[in-house]
Every structure is written in C-alpha cells, then in structure tokens.
Design an enzyme around this catalytic site. Structure first.
Site, PDB file in Angstrom:
ATOM      1  N   HIS A   1       1.006  -1.239   0.007  1.00 40.11           N
ATOM      2  CA  HIS A   1       0.101   0.127  -0.068  1.00 40.11           C
ATOM      3  C   HIS A   1       1.061   1.371   0.157  1.00 40.11           C
ATOM      4  O   HIS A   1       0.273   2.486  -0.343  1.00 40.11           O
ATOM      5  CB  HIS A   1      -0.744  -0.080   1.427  1.00 40.11           C
ATOM      6  CG  HIS A   1      -1.713  -1.110   1.358  1.00 40.11           C
ATOM      7  ND1 HIS A   1      -3.018  -1.239   0.172  1.00 40.11           N
ATOM      8  CD2 HIS A   1      -2.298  -1.989   2.123  1.00 40.11           C
ATOM      9  CE1 HIS A   1      -3.764  -2.117   0.695  1.00 40.11           C
ATOM     10  NE2 HIS A   1      -3.382  -2.737   1.557  1.00 40.11           N
TER      11      HIS A   1
ATOM     12  N   ASP B   1      -2.688 -10.533  -2.654  1.00 39.11           N
ATOM     13  CA  ASP B   1      -3.484 -10.007  -1.039  1.00 39.11           C
ATOM     14  C   ASP B   1      -5.021  -9.697  -1.626  1.00 39.11           C
ATOM     15  O   ASP B   1      -5.260  -9.503  -2.572  1.00 39.11           O
ATOM     16  CB  ASP B   1      -2.604  -8.784  -0.998  1.00 39.11           C
ATOM     17  CG  ASP B   1      -2.936  -8.354   0.519  1.00 39.11           C
ATOM     18  OD1 ASP B   1      -2.095  -8.801   1.521  1.00 39.11           O
ATOM     19  OD2 ASP B   1      -4.035  -7.675   0.868  1.00 39.11           O
TER      20      ASP B   1
ATOM     21  N   HIS C   1      -6.432  -7.108  -0.357  1.00 36.50           N
ATOM     22  CA  HIS C   1      -6.561  -5.667  -0.542  1.00 36.50           C
ATOM     23  C   HIS C   1      -5.668  -5.146  -1.809  1.00 36.50           C
ATOM     24  O   HIS C   1      -4.422  -5.646  -1.744  1.00 36.50           O
ATOM     25  CB  HIS C   1      -6.113  -5.024   0.589  1.00 36.50           C
ATOM     26  CG  HIS C   1      -7.012  -5.415   1.727  1.00 36.50           C
ATOM     27  ND1 HIS C   1      -6.756  -6.264   2.643  1.00 36.50           N
ATOM     28  CD2 HIS C   1      -8.181  -5.030   2.245  1.00 36.50           C
ATOM     29  CE1 HIS C   1      -7.480  -6.572   3.708  1.00 36.50           C
ATOM     30  NE2 HIS C   1      -8.473  -5.741   3.318  1.00 36.50           N
TER      31      HIS C   1
ATOM     32  N   ASP D   1      -4.536 -12.978   3.317  1.00 43.41           N
ATOM     33  CA  ASP D   1      -5.724 -12.610   4.061  1.00 43.41           C
ATOM     34  C   ASP D   1      -7.025 -12.967   3.096  1.00 43.41           C
ATOM     35  O   ASP D   1      -7.893 -12.561   3.256  1.00 43.41           O
ATOM     36  CB  ASP D   1      -5.593 -10.885   4.192  1.00 43.41           C
ATOM     37  CG  ASP D   1      -5.132 -10.175   3.381  1.00 43.41           C
ATOM     38  OD1 ASP D   1      -4.793 -10.804   1.888  1.00 43.41           O
ATOM     39  OD2 ASP D   1      -5.057  -8.886   3.284  1.00 43.41           O
TER      40      ASP D   1
END
Length: 347
Positions: free
Chosen positions: A164, A200, A202, A289
């Site tokens: 991120h 991931d 996200h 995740d």
C-alpha cells in the site's frame, strides 16, 4: 527456495489503530512473521537468511527522499515535542484533501504526518523505520540472489507489509514498498521485463501507483472490489496504466464472499497476462488474507487451497521472489504461508 527474514520487524509493534471512530488493537502484529518463520523451519525450509544493509540507491529509486527522511526522523521529532509521546504511537489527524496543497512540506509535525499518511490505521512507533529499512534490505537481497542464480525462487518473510506504500505516502500498515523494491532490484540486475502479481485481498495501490507509467514492469492484482473493500479509491478494472505504461496494469477485482473456484480463475487470467507480457522474472505480493478465517477480509480460501496457489504461481516457471504482505488470522498465518511455499516448491 531461499528464505529471508527480518528480525528487526519486532521493533515495529503498534499499540492501536483507528477503526470506526475508536482506537482498537492493531491487526498487524509481530506474531504474524514469527509464526511463518517457525512453520517454515518445522517443514524443513531451514534457517532463513538475513540481509546486509539496504542499498539506498534502490530504495530512493522507488521512494521520494523527503518521504524517507520523514520516516527516518518521525519518531525522534514526535518525542522531542513532548517526552510523554514516547508512550503513544503516531497517528494522523489532518489530511490535505481536495483543493489543498501537497507540494509544500509543513513545519507543523501533525500536518507533516497527514501529508504522507492516507489513513489513521497505520501507527508509526519507535522501531518503525528500523523494521522497514531492514525489510527493504531483505527484499532487495532476495531479488539479487535470485537474479544471480543462487536459487530460482526466494520467500521474504518480513513486516510491516509494503504494497500500500507509494512513492511518497503510507497507509494500510505499509510504509516502504518491499514488493516494488524487489521488482526494481530485478530490473537493475538485468531483467528487461518484470511482472508483479499481487494476490493480497486488498489492492496494492502503492505498487500500482509506483509503476503506473512504466512499460518495463507489469502490475497485476487479484483483490476485493474497491467499491466496498479497502483501499477503496484505487483498484478498478478500468485502471490500465498511463503514458508509456498504458496497458501494463491489470486489476481483477472480485466481490465479497468469493470462493476459491472463481478466485482461481481470476488468478489464471493474471498468469496469462504475465505470460503474454513476456516477463523474465516474477515478484509475488503474497497476502494470505484471502483466507476464510481472516478477520478483516471476506474471501473464502481454505488452508488447503494455498498449496494449489503455490503450484499455480510455480507454473510460470520464472525466477520468482515472493514477498509477504497481508494476512491477519494470526494463528493460521504460518500454515497458510508455508502451504504456498510447499506448493511452489512442489511445482
């Protein structure tokens, strides 16, 4: 498979993050990496390597120097304002949103934090910089070892995660983009075309923004639909790159509740894009995740599915650096990551 570990990660241990108007315990905790290392050793992957000091030339080719200077000095500045701050984490309270200037670095510390942060869930602690720069060193060294032919693959077990983090911003528990650093190190070592595949839950908004106008690094991401899932403001299928990078960014967003079957089909679509791109090396941003038990995500992969994920990644038959990103079902973290590693090795 080579494995790398960053023992300095333990120095980054946030006390709280802001969630829906209140401070809650951090999901991103040191045990995440420790359990992975323990499980890898239990399965015979051996003692992970550490890395020499990070090559700052590589780091500064990915991140802006003023931003790096902020991360390096933030804690000392925070405590200098008031010694009692040593018992608190750094979280932002203001941001330069629409119509406000981002081209001037404020003198005020709180304003400076808000200039670089994009959420209030990523605490800076006394050991954040040391943990981040040691993790960067692991990612760079792993890429260099793979490029030199020491092994066809490497797994970097580090935290905080990185995908991120952009050129001059942090958020999503991420401060320095280890995945992007591994890709750049592979480019510097002579690989003309490098693919980054982010699995991931996200979207890796930082990685996308770093390479968005480049044609030498393909970025592919399979993730939760940003219409409902963090980081919300990037990760749509319409984002395909810009300028020289147009056509070299592929987003494959999926709805909440996606099970392994449709998730696998999206991954295979991403792998096809990597093959068409003609990459000579691959970097995988490995978030687990996507696991059905993850407390802040909503896909439905099982622990057994992660073995097949490893097999699919190995099917590229490319020199590969796998970098640990998210995964917050802490008790199952080691098993899930080790399953990917075993699947990859078996492939």
């Amino acid at each position: 498979m080579l494995t790398f570990h960053n023992p300095a990660h333990r120095a980054h241990a946030g006390r709280h993050e802001m969630y829906r108007g209140r401070l809650v315990d951090c999901h991103e905790v040191p045990q995440r990496a420790e359990l992975v290392v323990d499980e890898l050793k239990r399965r015979g992957f051996g003692q992970p390597r550490t890395a020499p000091a990070a090559d700052m030339r590589v780091v500064e080719s990915i991140h802006a120097r003023p931003y790096l200077d902020f991360l390096r000095t933030a804690w000392a500045e925070w405590v200098s304002l008031d010694p009692s701050h040593a018992a608190l984490d750094i979280l932002p309270s203001v941001w330069p949103n629409h119509g406000l200037r981002r081209d001037v670095v404020p003198a005020n510390f709180s304003a400076k934090v808000g200039l670089y942060a994009f959420d209030a869930g990523s605490p800076i602690t006394a050991g954040t910089w040391d943990a981040c720069i040691a993790g960067a060193a692991c990612a760079i060294e792993a890429a260099r070892q793979v490029a030199a032919g020491a092994d066809r693959s490497a797994l970097v077990v580090t935290r905080p995660p990185g995908h991120h983090a952009g050129r001059d911003f942090y958020g999503g528990y991420c401060f320095v983009n280890n995945t992007a650093l591994a890709a750049q190190a592979l480019r510097d070592a002579g690989h003309a075309r490098v693919a980054v595949l982010d699995v991931d839950y996200h979207h890796g908004n930082g990685t996308q923004s770093i390479f968005y106008e480049r044609a030498d690094v393909l970025t592919v991401s399979v993730h939760g639909d940003p219409m409902t899932e963090y980081p919300f403001y990037l990760g749509h299928a319409s984002e395909r790159g810009a300028g020289a990078g147009e056509g070299f960014n592929l987003n494959l967003p999926l709805p909440r509740g996606t099970a392994f079957g449709p998730w696998r089909r999206a991954l295979e679509q991403g792998l096809d894009a990597v093959a068409r791109f003609g990459a000579s090396a691959l970097v995988v941003a490995l978030g687990v995740d996507t696991y059905e038990g993850d407390p802040i995500s909503s896909f439905r992969l099982t622990s057994a599915d992660f073995v097949e994920v490893g097999l699919l990644l190995a099917s590229c038959r490319l020199p590969t650096v796998i970098v640990l990103e998210g995964g917050y079902a802490v008790a199952d973290m080691g098993v899930n990551v080790a399953n990917v590693a075993e699947g990859f090795a078996g492939g």
